[in-house]
Scaffold this active site. Structure first.
Site, PDB file in Angstrom:
ATOM      1  N   ARG A   1     -30.236 -32.771  17.898  1.00 37.74           N
ATOM      2  CA  ARG A   1     -29.819 -33.705  18.948  1.00 37.74           C
ATOM      3  C   ARG A   1     -30.671 -33.681  20.214  1.00 37.74           C
ATOM      4  O   ARG A   1     -30.398 -34.424  21.150  1.00 37.74           O
ATOM      5  CB  ARG A   1     -28.355 -33.502  19.375  1.00 37.74           C
ATOM      6  N   ASP A   2     -31.709 -32.852  20.272  1.00 35.46           N
ATOM      7  CA  ASP A   2     -32.546 -32.846  21.471  1.00 35.46           C
ATOM      8  C   ASP A   2     -34.004 -32.560  21.129  1.00 35.46           C
ATOM      9  O   ASP A   2     -34.684 -31.801  21.824  1.00 35.46           O
ATOM     10  CB  ASP A   2     -32.006 -31.834  22.489  1.00 35.46           C
ATOM     11  N   ILE A   3     -34.478 -33.187  20.051  1.00 33.77           N
ATOM     12  CA  ILE A   3     -35.888 -33.067  19.689  1.00 33.77           C
ATOM     13  C   ILE A   3     -36.698 -33.809  20.745  1.00 33.77           C
ATOM     14  O   ILE A   3     -36.446 -34.979  21.023  1.00 33.77           O
ATOM     15  CB  ILE A   3     -36.163 -33.671  18.291  1.00 33.77           C
TER      16      ILE A   3
END
Length: 182
Positions: free
Chosen positions: A76-78
């Site tokens: 969810r935070d690449i």
């Protein structure tokens, strides 16, 4: 969101290894592999990547993300700040702090992620739709940043996020249906 001890089970050459997790009184801690190098963002600020090198680097990152997905995790935070490059410029995915495990996906969470890299379902707060494709979106945005050196549609994501947030909070109804390019 996702328990660090679950993330510690992920073993992949392109994922920063979590060696231990624990608690000392009220303080939680994570002992992770040390990657001597820099973030992908720092690298991109100093160098322009040839297309073939960017593709190879992204393939390694995508392989790590696919491994996490196969084990029930969505990062969810690449983003380039969460990709660490070692001394040989091999990428390592780091910071699973916003990750969801397959156990978490039915639970309601706040909108989380970094605006420019968030998939539409993240921006809209449709957490029940978040899955491996959410990280694929962020990989695409990351690749785009690696090539021309800027995010796709600068400013668009922040405006879309603002409009979506207003709609969810009872602001102007239907405002996120348009295409806010202005």
């Amino acid at each position: 969101m996702c328990s660090s001890d679950l993330v510690a089970q992920l073993q992949h050459p392109s994922i920063v290894t979590v060696h231990d997790v624990g608690r000392d009184g009220d303080t939680r801690f994570i002992v992770m592999e040390y990657i001597r190098g820099r973030t992908l963002l720092d690298f991109l600020k100093q160098e322009k990547l040839p297309c073939t090198r960017a593709a190879k680097m992204l393939a390694d990152i995508a392989d790590a993300v696919a491994h996490a997905d196969q084990h029930g995790f969505v990062h969810r935070d690449i983003k380039p700040q969460n990709i660490l490059l070692d001394a040989d410029d091999h990428p390592h995915v780091a910071d699973f702090g916003l990750a969801l495990s397959s156990r978490d996906r039915d639970v309601s969470f706040e909108v989380a992620g970094t605006t420019h890299y968030m998939a539409p379902e993240q921006v809209r707060g449709e957490n029940h739709r978040i899955d491996g494709r959410t990280d694929v979106w962020a990989l695409g945005v990351t690749l785009y940043l690696m090539l021309p050196g800027r995010p796709p549609l600068p400013g668009f994501r922040k405006e879309a996020f603002r409009l979506s947030t207003e709609e969810r909070s009872g602001g102007t109804e239907g405002t996120s249906r348009g295409t806010p390019y202005k």
